[in-house]
Scaffold this motif. Structure first.
Motif, PDB file in Angstrom:
ATOM      1  N   THR A   6       0.404  -1.253  -0.278  1.00 55.29           N
ATOM      2  CA  THR A   6      -0.146  -0.103   0.177  1.00 55.29           C
ATOM      3  C   THR A   6       0.695   1.036   0.587  1.00 55.29           C
ATOM      4  O   THR A   6       2.281   1.115  -0.389  1.00 55.29           O
ATOM      5  CB  THR A   6      -0.844   0.141   1.212  1.00 55.29           C
ATOM      6  OG1 THR A   6      -2.239   1.276   1.231  1.00 55.29           O
ATOM      7  CG2 THR A   6      -0.462   0.475   2.362  1.00 55.29           C
ATOM      8  N   ASP A   8       0.614   5.794   0.959  1.00 54.41           N
ATOM      9  CA  ASP A   8      -0.201   7.018   0.647  1.00 54.41           C
ATOM     10  C   ASP A   8      -0.654   8.010  -0.532  1.00 54.41           C
ATOM     11  O   ASP A   8      -0.914   9.432  -0.286  1.00 54.41           O
ATOM     12  CB  ASP A   8       0.306   7.965   2.138  1.00 54.41           C
ATOM     13  CG  ASP A   8       1.721   8.882   2.374  1.00 54.41           C
ATOM     14  OD1 ASP A   8       2.159   8.529   1.160  1.00 54.41           O
ATOM     15  OD2 ASP A   8       1.575   8.645   3.497  1.00 54.41           O
ATOM     16  N   ALA A  44      -2.712   7.333  10.668  1.00 53.85           N
ATOM     17  CA  ALA A  44      -3.309   5.944  10.737  1.00 53.85           C
ATOM     18  C   ALA A  44      -4.490   5.833  10.844  1.00 53.85           C
ATOM     19  O   ALA A  44      -5.422   5.405  10.534  1.00 53.85           O
ATOM     20  CB  ALA A  44      -2.582   5.046  12.075  1.00 53.85           C
ATOM     21  N   PRO A  77      -4.973   4.822   3.521  1.00 56.87           N
ATOM     22  CA  PRO A  77      -3.817   3.409   3.434  1.00 56.87           C
ATOM     23  C   PRO A  77      -4.094   2.288   5.015  1.00 56.87           C
ATOM     24  O   PRO A  77      -4.390   1.682   4.029  1.00 56.87           O
ATOM     25  CB  PRO A  77      -2.394   3.382   3.056  1.00 56.87           C
ATOM     26  CG  PRO A  77      -1.827   5.160   4.431  1.00 56.87           C
ATOM     27  CD  PRO A  77      -3.345   5.585   2.902  1.00 56.87           C
ATOM     28  N   ALA A  78      -4.262   3.317   5.945  1.00 61.28           N
ATOM     29  CA  ALA A  78      -4.543   1.946   7.378  1.00 61.28           C
ATOM     30  C   ALA A  78      -5.646   1.416   6.855  1.00 61.28           C
ATOM     31  O   ALA A  78      -5.797   0.349   7.434  1.00 61.28           O
ATOM     32  CB  ALA A  78      -4.425   2.759   8.166  1.00 61.28           C
ATOM     33  N   SER A  80      -6.745   0.300   3.589  1.00 62.65           N
ATOM     34  CA  SER A  80      -6.677  -0.448   2.806  1.00 62.65           C
ATOM     35  C   SER A  80      -6.276  -1.420   3.789  1.00 62.65           C
ATOM     36  O   SER A  80      -6.384  -3.024   2.976  1.00 62.65           O
ATOM     37  CB  SER A  80      -5.593  -0.005   1.956  1.00 62.65           C
ATOM     38  OG  SER A  80      -6.315   1.163   1.113  1.00 62.65           O
ATOM     39  N   VAL A  81      -5.108  -1.803   4.405  1.00 62.97           N
ATOM     40  CA  VAL A  81      -4.997  -2.683   5.686  1.00 62.97           C
ATOM     41  C   VAL A  81      -5.687  -3.119   6.126  1.00 62.97           C
ATOM     42  O   VAL A  81      -5.867  -4.021   5.995  1.00 62.97           O
ATOM     43  CB  VAL A  81      -4.189  -2.250   6.471  1.00 62.97           C
ATOM     44  CG1 VAL A  81      -3.498  -2.883   6.943  1.00 62.97           C
ATOM     45  CG2 VAL A  81      -2.475  -1.900   5.840  1.00 62.97           C
ATOM     46  N   SER A  98       4.416  -0.237   3.336  1.00 67.23           N
ATOM     47  CA  SER A  98       3.840   0.899   2.301  1.00 67.23           C
ATOM     48  C   SER A  98       5.139   1.984   1.939  1.00 67.23           C
ATOM     49  O   SER A  98       5.706   1.857   2.808  1.00 67.23           O
ATOM     50  CB  SER A  98       3.147   1.502   4.107  1.00 67.23           C
ATOM     51  OG  SER A  98       3.198   3.212   3.731  1.00 67.23           O
ATOM     52  N   THR A 115       1.862   6.759   5.531  1.00 70.17           N
ATOM     53  CA  THR A 115       2.820   5.842   4.812  1.00 70.17           C
ATOM     54  C   THR A 115       2.854   4.939   6.141  1.00 70.17           C
ATOM     55  O   THR A 115       3.540   3.570   6.332  1.00 70.17           O
ATOM     56  CB  THR A 115       4.511   6.005   4.056  1.00 70.17           C
ATOM     57  OG1 THR A 115       3.672   7.303   3.609  1.00 70.17           O
ATOM     58  CG2 THR A 115       5.120   5.238   3.616  1.00 70.17           C
ATOM     59  N   ALA A 118       0.091   3.343   7.743  1.00 65.31           N
ATOM     60  CA  ALA A 118      -0.780   1.995   7.586  1.00 65.31           C
ATOM     61  C   ALA A 118       0.861   1.010   8.115  1.00 65.31           C
ATOM     62  O   ALA A 118      -0.283   0.038   8.435  1.00 65.31           O
ATOM     63  CB  ALA A 118       0.087   2.162   6.047  1.00 65.31           C
ATOM     64  N   THR A 121      -0.395   0.073  11.444  1.00 63.99           N
ATOM     65  CA  THR A 121      -1.662  -0.546  12.018  1.00 63.99           C
ATOM     66  C   THR A 121      -1.627  -1.733  11.981  1.00 63.99           C
ATOM     67  O   THR A 121      -2.705  -2.723  12.136  1.00 63.99           O
ATOM     68  CB  THR A 121      -2.801  -0.131  10.553  1.00 63.99           C
ATOM     69  OG1 THR A 121      -2.903   1.961  10.793  1.00 63.99           O
ATOM     70  CG2 THR A 121      -4.042  -0.443  10.330  1.00 63.99           C
TER      71      THR A 121
END
Length: 270
Positions: A6, A8, A44, A77-78, A80-81, A98, A115, A118, A121
């Motif tokens: 992933t 950002d 996050a 992005p967090a 997405s995780v 990330s 970045t 994520a 997380t």
């Protein structure tokens, strides 16, 4: 190994593509799940949190990422995780990467980094993770070197005993021949860049500022600015793991044929 990638900077970012390509070339199974658009500075964050809230997503094909599933998710992005970890895409990662981010994430300002957020997380959810950043004007070869560092890092992380860790890695802006080594550093008291706020004609605006540096040789920002691959190590409780507590940085340096150093610049005793 199943690796979730992933970032950002958004799913079209060059750094993300280079990272995913390098992992695939190393034999890993890669899925990309990244934001629809730029999400820098989101930490996050998961975005607006409300039960039943719908989050837009789609699966796309990218010519630069042949054979990979690429999920575009309209959130930080967090998130997405979180989404991939939930199992709704019928795929379970073993480790999360990330980046590669354009712009270093060092010092106390990593608090605001999407970045790094994520990676933290992922670590809090029980997975090893790596956040990787380069200079804003990093060359293609510099990005490739950063990707090489990450491949070594995730393989060593997965071999290590103990609870999951998140590595925040910053790649110095220099050629391979000019790299001085790998340093397990401490988080500097301030970032390389800070965000200020000003009022201009009644409009509230952000401004990027370079703070007066209080960093010294043991700090991540000092290390990356002086030719070292800087690594800070964090656990799933968002705590920094002090230098000297693991062999990871030394082993990464050995794989890359680089010297690993402790915070005082002397050879590390990991």
């Amino acid at each position: 190994m199943k690796v979730l990638v992933t970032n950002d900077d958004g799913y079209t970012a060059v750094g993300l593509a280079i990272m995913a390509q390098r992992l695939a070339a190393a034999g890993h199974e890669v899925m990309v799940a990244a934001p629809q658009e730029q999400q820098s500075g989101g930490s996050a964050s998961l975005g607006p949190v409300e039960h039943g809230a719908q989050v837009a997503w789609r699966e796309v094909t990218r010519e630069a990422l042949p054979g990979m599933r690429v999920l575009v998710i309209d959130g930080p992005p967090a998130f997405s995780v979180k989404a991939v970890r939930s199992g709704v895409f019928d795929w379970e990662p073993e480790v999360v990467v990330s980046g590669i981010n354009y712009g270093w994430n060092a010092g106390a300002s990593i608090l605001h980094s999407g970045t790094v957020g994520a990676a933290l997380t992922a670590c809090a959810s029980g997975l090893n993770a790596v956040a990787i950043s380069c200079a804003k004007d990093a060359s293609q070869s510099n990005l490739q070197m950063a990707a090489d560092v990450v491949v070594s890092a995730i393989e060593l992380l997965q071999q290590a005993d103990g609870p999951p860790l998140a590595l925040n890695i910053n790649m110095p802006n220099c050629s391979a021949g000019a790299l001085k080594g790998v340093q397990h550093a401490e988080i500097a008291p301030e970032g390389l860049v800070d965000v200020g706020v000003e009022m201009v004609n009644g409009e509230l605006r952000m401004k990027l500022e370079r703070p007066v540096s209080g960093a010294s040789a043991q700090h991540d920002s000092h290390a990356v600015m002086n030719g070292f691959v800087s690594i800070t190590v964090h656990n799933g409780r968002f705590q920094e793991v002090a230098p000297g507590n693991s062999r990871l940085c030394a082993d990464i340096g050995s794989r890359l044929r680089l010297t690993s150093t402790a915070h005082d610049g002397a050879p590390a005793a990991f």
